[in-house]
Design an enzyme around this catalytic site. Sequence first.
Site, PDB file in Angstrom:
ATOM      1  NE  ARG A 169      -3.952  -2.187   0.764  1.00 47.25           N
ATOM      2  CZ  ARG A 169      -3.874  -3.440   0.306  1.00 47.25           C
ATOM      3  NH1 ARG A 169      -2.928  -3.775  -0.560  1.00 47.25           N
ATOM      4  NH2 ARG A 169      -4.753  -4.336   0.682  1.00 47.25           N
ATOM      5  CB  SER A 243      -8.880  -0.702   4.814  1.00 49.82           C
ATOM      6  OG  SER A 243      -9.413  -1.893   4.301  1.00 49.82           O
ATOM      7  CD  GLU A 339      -5.463   1.284   2.450  1.00 47.14           C
ATOM      8  OE1 GLU A 339      -5.123   0.228   3.013  1.00 47.14           O
ATOM      9  OE2 GLU A 339      -6.371   1.344   1.596  1.00 47.14           O
TER      10      GLU A 339
END
Length: 343
Positions: A169, A243, A339
């Site tokens: 990520r 998320s 994130e």
Amino acid sequence: MNSPERIIQEGVSLKSFNTFGIDVKADFLSEIRSAVQLRHLLQEEQWKTKELLILGGGSNVLFTGDVHALVLLNRIDGIEKLREDDHHVWVKAGAGVVWHELVMWCVERGWGGVENLSLIPGSVGAGPMQNIGAYGVELKDVFYELEAMKLDDLSVHTFSNADCRFGYRESVFKRELRNKFFILSVTFKLSKAAEIRTSYGAITAELQRMGVQHPGIREVSNAVISIRRSKLPDPAMLGNAGSFFKNPEIDEQQFELLKQQYPNVVGYPTSPGRVKLAAGWLIEQCGWKGKVVGHTGSHKDQALVLVNYGGATGNEIWQLAIDIKNSVKEKFGVDIEPEVNVY
Ligand code: FAD
Ligand code: NAP
């Protein structure tokens, strides 16, 4: 002066441009449909000193206040096959193409590699930013190269897979080159005889439920779509950005200590000596799953997904995120990092 090529809106609400549905205003907003248009716009004197903020589908951002910037809404379109050999096909997509539309375009042609990434919201151009991933596949696995415009001198650069320095990520665009480049297009290298990846998460069980015995890429895509629809809140119905936190990586030794105290702790080995923890599990153990706090909360089926129940401010959601982060640190001694890109 505004022409059809150059429409600048002033004092625009960004509510419909972010999937959290946060109602903040941008000083200025312009839809970008080509590299040429972007260059013409940014050559104008008034934007040379103005903050710029690039936005695709707004599915990975949290706005905590009005945006004092020129928002560049990326709508650069177009998908084309560049070339092929016996085994592979190179496909180039404009950065404003909706990611899932690209996935469907490839699946329809039998070109594999992106099917596990079905139904991820957002644009193609944001994909490299955090090396989007799901069900055991990451964008980097099919990435060939991208073109991006440097925002200070408007030069166009090509980035190879290695140049992007993809991680979990992560990429160079999320770190050192943050806000420095506008990604214009991405080229993918897809397989004509793709390896089917069904071992991750609930894919195998879902294929069984669907009565599929010999899945191809279309069936894998359908299974992923079906799981995602059943598990994840649809931002059109309930504001969210997927998320909120990344899964943290810790040392194997720390993992073993945690395991002694919490035998059910969920961890997956990544590199030698490193273990990835499921952030959703950590958050759930701290009692947040399904908890409603004011206009926001952690989703009842997915603790990792923070939601806007209607009328939440970005600061409310950010405060919840901080409280969650602190409680995970207190209980497990583990840092979880957002994130989502917070502005
Ligand atoms: P935006 O939110 O518009 O932008 C995100 C960041 O990228 C911003 O900092 C922005 O400035 C920058 N950016 C955007 N476009 C460009 C560009 N052209 N050039 C340079 N910088 C740019 N993510 C996953 O990885 N896996 C998942 O499975 C997943 N599932 C999700 C499920 C849901 C329900 C939701 C709401 C989100 C999910 N996400 C997932 C997160 C999100 O969809 C991805 O991060 C997606 O790539 C964001 O695309 P976007 O166009 O909406 O980006
Ligand atoms: P899940 O299948 O319930 O798994 C929970 C977590 O465990 C995931 O975060 C996943 O990590 C990890 N995991 C599961 N099986 C694994 C394996 N075999 N090897 C390594 N790690 C494993 O997850 P979920 O919440 O339903 O999501 C399914 C997939 O969609 C995941 O890949 C997830 O990342 C992705 N997703 C992402 C977002 C987002 O916004 N980023 C939102 C929804 C779903 P990984 O996350 O590293 O895969």
